[in-house]
Design a protein around this motif. Structure first.
Motif, PDB file in Angstrom:
ATOM      1  N   ASP A 196       0.832  -1.582   0.006  1.00  0.00           N
ATOM      2  CA  ASP A 196      -0.160  -0.097  -0.168  1.00  0.00           C
ATOM      3  C   ASP A 196       1.159   1.329  -0.038  1.00  0.00           C
ATOM      4  OD1 ASP A 196      -2.298  -1.373  -0.285  1.00  0.00           O
ATOM      5  OD2 ASP A 196      -2.256  -1.816   1.989  1.00  0.00           O
ATOM      6  N   ASP A 197       1.935   1.423   0.612  1.00  0.00           N
ATOM      7  CA  ASP A 197       2.997   2.260   0.384  1.00  0.00           C
ATOM      8  C   ASP A 197       3.307   2.735  -0.636  1.00  0.00           C
ATOM      9  OD1 ASP A 197       4.031   4.666   2.513  1.00  0.00           O
ATOM     10  OD2 ASP A 197       6.258   3.116   1.893  1.00  0.00           O
ATOM     11  N   ASP A 198       3.278   1.424  -1.438  1.00  0.00           N
ATOM     12  CA  ASP A 198       4.471   1.254  -2.905  1.00  0.00           C
ATOM     13  C   ASP A 198       2.794   2.172  -3.627  1.00  0.00           C
ATOM     14  OD1 ASP A 198       6.692   0.468  -2.184  1.00  0.00           O
ATOM     15  OD2 ASP A 198       5.747  -1.632  -2.422  1.00  0.00           O
ATOM     16  N   LEU A 199       1.975   1.844  -3.408  1.00  0.00           N
ATOM     17  CA  LEU A 199       0.977   2.630  -4.213  1.00  0.00           C
ATOM     18  C   LEU A 199       0.577   3.811  -3.654  1.00  0.00           C
ATOM     19  CD1 LEU A 199      -1.989  -0.431  -4.424  1.00  0.00           C
ATOM     20  CD2 LEU A 199      -0.305   0.096  -5.604  1.00  0.00           C
ATOM     21  N   SER A 200       0.639   4.356  -2.248  1.00  0.00           N
ATOM     22  CA  SER A 200       1.149   5.302  -2.698  1.00  0.00           C
ATOM     23  C   SER A 200       1.935   6.383  -2.767  1.00  0.00           C
ATOM     24  CB  SER A 200       0.915   5.903  -0.628  1.00  0.00           C
ATOM     25  OG  SER A 200      -0.688   5.352  -0.237  1.00  0.00           O
ATOM     26  N   TRP A 201       3.269   5.448  -3.294  1.00  0.00           N
ATOM     27  CA  TRP A 201       4.096   6.182  -3.999  1.00  0.00           C
ATOM     28  C   TRP A 201       3.178   6.890  -5.298  1.00  0.00           C
ATOM     29  CZ3 TRP A 201       7.761   9.657  -2.283  1.00  0.00           C
ATOM     30  CH2 TRP A 201       8.198   9.695  -0.997  1.00  0.00           C
ATOM     31  N   LEU A 202       2.805   5.535  -5.569  1.00  0.00           N
ATOM     32  CA  LEU A 202       2.820   6.008  -7.565  1.00  0.00           C
ATOM     33  C   LEU A 202       1.655   7.041  -7.291  1.00  0.00           C
ATOM     34  CD1 LEU A 202       2.777   1.987  -8.375  1.00  0.00           C
ATOM     35  CD2 LEU A 202       4.106   3.411  -8.884  1.00  0.00           C
ATOM     36  N   VAL A 203       0.798   6.895  -6.859  1.00  0.00           N
ATOM     37  CA  VAL A 203      -0.540   7.999  -6.235  1.00  0.00           C
ATOM     38  C   VAL A 203       0.234   9.278  -6.413  1.00  0.00           C
ATOM     39  CG1 VAL A 203      -1.967   9.433  -5.473  1.00  0.00           C
ATOM     40  CG2 VAL A 203      -2.308   6.226  -5.891  1.00  0.00           C
ATOM     41  N   LEU A 204       1.199   9.238  -5.826  1.00  0.00           N
ATOM     42  CA  LEU A 204       1.915  10.369  -5.811  1.00  0.00           C
ATOM     43  C   LEU A 204       2.632  10.752  -7.012  1.00  0.00           C
ATOM     44  CD1 LEU A 204       2.791  13.576  -4.304  1.00  0.00           C
ATOM     45  CD2 LEU A 204       4.451  12.450  -3.264  1.00  0.00           C
ATOM     46  N   PHE A 205       3.264  10.194  -7.172  1.00  0.00           N
ATOM     47  CA  PHE A 205       4.180  10.140  -8.741  1.00  0.00           C
ATOM     48  C   PHE A 205       3.046  10.669  -9.956  1.00  0.00           C
ATOM     49  CE2 PHE A 205       7.160   7.147  -7.120  1.00  0.00           C
ATOM     50  CZ  PHE A 205       8.020   8.035  -6.503  1.00  0.00           C
ATOM     51  N   ARG A 206       2.256   9.748  -9.962  1.00  0.00           N
ATOM     52  CA  ARG A 206       0.909   9.654 -11.033  1.00  0.00           C
ATOM     53  C   ARG A 206       0.620  11.559 -11.088  1.00  0.00           C
ATOM     54  NH1 ARG A 206      -0.216   8.915 -15.826  1.00  0.00           N
ATOM     55  NH2 ARG A 206      -0.825   6.393 -14.970  1.00  0.00           N
ATOM     56  N   CYS A 207       0.475  12.003 -10.209  1.00  0.00           N
ATOM     57  CA  CYS A 207      -0.007  13.368  -9.882  1.00  0.00           C
ATOM     58  C   CYS A 207       1.674  14.569 -10.000  1.00  0.00           C
ATOM     59  CB  CYS A 207      -0.181  13.509  -8.146  1.00  0.00           C
ATOM     60  SG  CYS A 207      -0.630  15.710  -8.597  1.00  0.00           S
ATOM     61  N   LEU A 208       2.306  14.277  -9.912  1.00  0.00           N
ATOM     62  CA  LEU A 208       3.291  14.886 -10.342  1.00  0.00           C
ATOM     63  C   LEU A 208       3.456  15.015 -11.313  1.00  0.00           C
ATOM     64  CD1 LEU A 208       5.464  13.962  -7.530  1.00  0.00           C
ATOM     65  CD2 LEU A 208       4.290  16.031  -7.639  1.00  0.00           C
ATOM     66  N   ARG A 209       4.185  13.683 -12.658  1.00  0.00           N
ATOM     67  CA  ARG A 209       4.006  13.368 -13.585  1.00  0.00           C
ATOM     68  C   ARG A 209       2.709  14.160 -14.204  1.00  0.00           C
ATOM     69  NH1 ARG A 209       4.524   7.841 -17.258  1.00  0.00           N
ATOM     70  NH2 ARG A 209       2.628   8.171 -18.221  1.00  0.00           N
ATOM     71  N   ASP A 210       1.716  13.529 -14.217  1.00  0.00           N
ATOM     72  CA  ASP A 210       0.275  14.352 -14.863  1.00  0.00           C
ATOM     73  C   ASP A 210       0.329  16.097 -14.491  1.00  0.00           C
ATOM     74  OD1 ASP A 210      -0.564  12.138 -15.577  1.00  0.00           O
ATOM     75  OD2 ASP A 210      -2.011  11.970 -14.152  1.00  0.00           O
ATOM     76  N   THR A 211       0.846  16.010 -13.912  1.00  0.00           N
ATOM     77  CA  THR A 211       1.199  18.335 -13.675  1.00  0.00           C
ATOM     78  C   THR A 211       2.660  18.044 -14.322  1.00  0.00           C
ATOM     79  OG1 THR A 211       2.190  17.901 -11.343  1.00  0.00           O
ATOM     80  CG2 THR A 211      -0.346  17.787 -11.820  1.00  0.00           C
TER      81      THR A 211
END
Length: 124
Positions: free
Chosen positions: A44-59
């Protein structure tokens, strides 16, 4: 070890399997667990990082800045101020991009309205 298979992590994050491998290779994702058979298992921690990375990449945040953020986070709480400053700088760039997109969108809508006011084919 319980967790998410790479395919499930990819589905949940919206990233491809190749991107997950790349993010692990360049150090964005650190310490992804493995099964006894050597298959990656995401927490779940890895997925939390991926959610953040998705936000950062998409922006539009560059990978180098994403890597710097992750590196700072792994260093501990004493880097919170630097992480916040990094995110604030990024947010300012995102806000400017949004203003630019709004201006360009307004221009497009005006051009569409121009064409809507033209007489259609077959009208006198």
């Amino acid at each position: 070890m319980s967790g998410y298979a790479p395919s499930e992590a990819a589905r949940r994050s919206g990233f491809s399997l190749d991107t997950l491998r790349y993010y692990e290779k360049v150090g964005l994702l650190s310490g992804v667990g493995r099964t006894s058979g050597g298959r990656r298992v995401f927490t779940d921690d890895d997925l939390s990082w991926l959610v953040l990375f998705r936000c950062l990449r998409d922006t539009g945040m560059p990978i180098a800045e994403m890597s710097r953020y992750a590196e700072l986070a792994r260093e501990g709480e004493h880097t919170a101020g630097e992480r916040r400053a990094l995110l604030e700088r990024h947010a300012e760039r995102v806000e400017e991009q949004m203003r630019l997109l709004q201006r360009q969108y307004d221009h497009l809508r005006e051009k569409i309205r121009f064409y809507e006011r033209l007489p259609g084919p077959g009208t006198d």
